[in-house]
Design a protein around this motif. Sequence first.
Motif, PDB file in Angstrom:
ATOM      1  N   MET A 258       0.839  -1.201   0.000  1.00 58.26           N
ATOM      2  CA  MET A 258       0.000   0.000   0.000  1.00 58.26           C
ATOM      3  C   MET A 258       0.870   1.246   0.000  1.00 58.26           C
ATOM      4  SD  MET A 258      -2.966  -0.633   2.747  1.00 58.26           S
ATOM      5  CE  MET A 258      -3.657  -2.225   3.012  1.00 58.26           C
ATOM      6  N   ASP A 259       0.391   2.271  -0.669  1.00 52.24           N
ATOM      7  CA  ASP A 259       1.083   3.546  -0.583  1.00 52.24           C
ATOM      8  C   ASP A 259       0.428   4.386   0.506  1.00 52.24           C
ATOM      9  OD1 ASP A 259      -1.273   4.597  -1.673  1.00 52.24           O
ATOM     10  OD2 ASP A 259      -0.389   5.006  -3.626  1.00 52.24           O
ATOM     11  N   ARG A 260       1.031   5.507   0.784  1.00 52.99           N
ATOM     12  CA  ARG A 260       0.570   6.393   1.857  1.00 52.99           C
ATOM     13  C   ARG A 260      -0.906   6.757   1.695  1.00 52.99           C
ATOM     14  NH1 ARG A 260       4.680  10.142   2.138  1.00 52.99           N
ATOM     15  NH2 ARG A 260       5.430   8.986   3.915  1.00 52.99           N
TER      16      ARG A 260
ATOM     17  N   ARG B  60       7.534   6.044   5.933  1.00 49.24           N
ATOM     18  CA  ARG B  60       8.221   4.874   5.380  1.00 49.24           C
ATOM     19  C   ARG B  60       9.044   4.217   6.476  1.00 49.24           C
ATOM     20  NH1 ARG B  60       7.406   2.993   1.076  1.00 49.24           N
ATOM     21  NH2 ARG B  60       9.394   1.967   0.806  1.00 49.24           N
ATOM     22  N   MET B  61       9.071   2.877   6.435  1.00 47.03           N
ATOM     23  CA  MET B  61       9.769   2.148   7.485  1.00 47.03           C
ATOM     24  C   MET B  61      10.110   0.747   6.983  1.00 47.03           C
ATOM     25  SD  MET B  61       8.070   1.439  11.168  1.00 47.03           S
ATOM     26  CE  MET B  61       7.819  -0.290  11.441  1.00 47.03           C
TER      27      MET B  61
ATOM     28  N   GLY C  43      10.907  -0.835   4.286  1.00 45.36           N
ATOM     29  CA  GLY C  43      10.215  -1.367   3.124  1.00 45.36           C
ATOM     30  C   GLY C  43       8.700  -1.343   3.250  1.00 45.36           C
ATOM     31  N   GLY C  44       8.188  -0.877   4.353  1.00 48.38           N
ATOM     32  CA  GLY C  44       6.742  -0.745   4.564  1.00 48.38           C
ATOM     33  C   GLY C  44       6.451   0.644   5.087  1.00 48.38           C
ATOM     34  N   HIS C  45       5.473   0.729   5.974  1.00 47.17           N
ATOM     35  CA  HIS C  45       5.088   2.015   6.541  1.00 47.17           C
ATOM     36  C   HIS C  45       4.739   1.862   8.019  1.00 47.17           C
ATOM     37  CE1 HIS C  45       4.166   2.501   2.212  1.00 47.17           C
ATOM     38  NE2 HIS C  45       4.539   3.746   2.426  1.00 47.17           N
ATOM     39  N   GLY C  46       5.035   2.900   8.776  1.00 50.86           N
ATOM     40  CA  GLY C  46       4.556   3.005  10.148  1.00 50.86           C
ATOM     41  C   GLY C  46       3.357   3.932  10.128  1.00 50.86           C
ATOM     42  N   VAL C  47       2.340   3.620  10.920  1.00 50.53           N
ATOM     43  CA  VAL C  47       1.115   4.421  10.935  1.00 50.53           C
ATOM     44  C   VAL C  47       0.950   5.010  12.335  1.00 50.53           C
ATOM     45  CG1 VAL C  47      -1.367   4.451  10.459  1.00 50.53           C
ATOM     46  CG2 VAL C  47       0.114   2.838   9.230  1.00 50.53           C
ATOM     47  N   TYR C  48       0.706   6.318  12.387  1.00 47.21           N
ATOM     48  CA  TYR C  48       0.639   7.061  13.634  1.00 47.21           C
ATOM     49  C   TYR C  48      -0.663   7.839  13.732  1.00 47.21           C
ATOM     50  CZ  TYR C  48       5.713   6.381  13.465  1.00 47.21           C
ATOM     51  OH  TYR C  48       6.968   5.825  13.394  1.00 47.21           O
ATOM     52  N   VAL C  49      -1.176   7.966  14.940  1.00 51.25           N
ATOM     53  CA  VAL C  49      -2.293   8.861  15.207  1.00 51.25           C
ATOM     54  C   VAL C  49      -1.848   9.742  16.377  1.00 51.25           C
ATOM     55  CG1 VAL C  49      -3.554   7.283  16.757  1.00 51.25           C
ATOM     56  CG2 VAL C  49      -4.792   9.063  15.539  1.00 51.25           C
ATOM     57  N   ASP C  50      -1.921  11.036  16.183  1.00 48.81           N
ATOM     58  CA  ASP C  50      -1.452  11.999  17.194  1.00 48.81           C
ATOM     59  C   ASP C  50      -0.043  11.663  17.684  1.00 48.81           C
ATOM     60  OD1 ASP C  50      -3.863  13.422  17.054  1.00 48.81           O
ATOM     61  OD2 ASP C  50      -4.795  12.154  18.582  1.00 48.81           O
TER      62      ASP C  50
ATOM     63  N   LEU D 152       1.362   8.806  17.930  1.00 53.80           N
ATOM     64  CA  LEU D 152       1.447   7.492  18.565  1.00 53.80           C
ATOM     65  C   LEU D 152       1.511   6.406  17.491  1.00 53.80           C
ATOM     66  CD1 LEU D 152       1.283   5.961  21.339  1.00 53.80           C
ATOM     67  CD2 LEU D 152      -1.170   5.790  20.903  1.00 53.80           C
ATOM     68  N   PHE D 153       2.559   5.597  17.519  1.00 52.96           N
ATOM     69  CA  PHE D 153       2.753   4.507  16.561  1.00 52.96           C
ATOM     70  C   PHE D 153       1.839   3.359  16.954  1.00 52.96           C
ATOM     71  CE2 PHE D 153       5.635   0.823  15.347  1.00 52.96           C
ATOM     72  CZ  PHE D 153       5.345   0.886  13.999  1.00 52.96           C
ATOM     73  N   PHE D 154       0.885   2.997  16.074  1.00 54.92           N
ATOM     74  CA  PHE D 154      -0.086   1.964  16.428  1.00 54.92           C
ATOM     75  C   PHE D 154      -0.295   0.906  15.346  1.00 54.92           C
ATOM     76  CE2 PHE D 154      -2.742   4.624  13.894  1.00 54.92           C
ATOM     77  CZ  PHE D 154      -3.806   3.840  13.454  1.00 54.92           C
ATOM     78  N   ALA D 155       0.287   1.097  14.162  1.00 56.66           N
ATOM     79  CA  ALA D 155       0.072   0.133  13.084  1.00 56.66           C
ATOM     80  C   ALA D 155       1.269   0.099  12.144  1.00 56.66           C
ATOM     81  CB  ALA D 155      -1.197   0.478  12.307  1.00 56.66           C
ATOM     82  N   ILE D 156       1.406  -1.030  11.455  1.00 55.42           N
ATOM     83  CA  ILE D 156       2.463  -1.244  10.468  1.00 55.42           C
ATOM     84  C   ILE D 156       1.810  -1.724   9.179  1.00 55.42           C
ATOM     85  CG2 ILE D 156       4.442  -2.712   9.867  1.00 55.42           C
ATOM     86  CD1 ILE D 156       4.897  -3.121  12.879  1.00 55.42           C
ATOM     87  N   GLU D 157       2.299  -1.229   8.050  1.00 52.12           N
ATOM     88  CA  GLU D 157       1.938  -1.809   6.757  1.00 52.12           C
ATOM     89  C   GLU D 157       3.193  -2.516   6.249  1.00 52.12           C
ATOM     90  OE1 GLU D 157       2.350  -2.453   2.674  1.00 52.12           O
ATOM     91  OE2 GLU D 157       3.364  -0.746   3.575  1.00 52.12           O
ATOM     92  N   ALA D 158       3.055  -3.774   5.920  1.00 48.31           N
ATOM     93  CA  ALA D 158       4.173  -4.537   5.367  1.00 48.31           C
ATOM     94  C   ALA D 158       3.633  -5.503   4.329  1.00 48.31           C
ATOM     95  CB  ALA D 158       4.900  -5.298   6.476  1.00 48.31           C
ATOM     96  N   GLY D 159       4.187  -5.467   3.144  1.00 48.90           N
ATOM     97  CA  GLY D 159       3.768  -6.385   2.083  1.00 48.90           C
ATOM     98  C   GLY D 159       2.306  -6.281   1.726  1.00 48.90           C
ATOM     99  N   GLY D 160       1.729  -5.100   1.868  1.00 50.97           N
ATOM    100  CA  GLY D 160       0.325  -4.906   1.529  1.00 50.97           C
ATOM    101  C   GLY D 160      -0.640  -5.268   2.637  1.00 50.97           C
TER     102      GLY D 160
END
Length: 135
Positions: free
Chosen positions: A11-13, A30-31, A33-40, A42-50
């Motif tokens: 997935m892209d941003r 970006r993290m 090869g994937g993505h880190g997802v933050y709210v306010d 706070l790191f709470f989710a990762i995207e890796a390999g779709g």
Amino acid sequence: MGVPDLVESAMDRARIEELFAPFAAVSVKRMFGGHGVYVDGLFFAIEAGGEIYLKADQHSAARFQEAGSRPFVYQGKNRPITISYWSLPDQAFEDADELVRWAKFAVEAALRAGPKKEIPARGRRKAANSTEKDC
């Protein structure tokens, strides 16, 4: 946008932001090869390999497992490493209320985990003007 559409490629941003829109405005970085997802912040989710993985802990991991989620596993130097992130349950891709529910579980787990602890530096060099002698 169904599960197969999301999982076929990384997935892209914009796709990640769109997925979490019913929950909150998220920031995506970006993290590895994937993505880190933050709210306010706070790191709470990762995207890796779709795939999306949400933070879990001892209070919420069983819920993820019961929903058919899988833990996030990556190949370490000598062995597979499992971390406390679980795949977003399939129903959350189709139902905004479910997405919000699972994202809240992840944020609660991230809040319980608290701020990341700083790892102390080992073997710091002695100050240049130190009177200590190396033995």
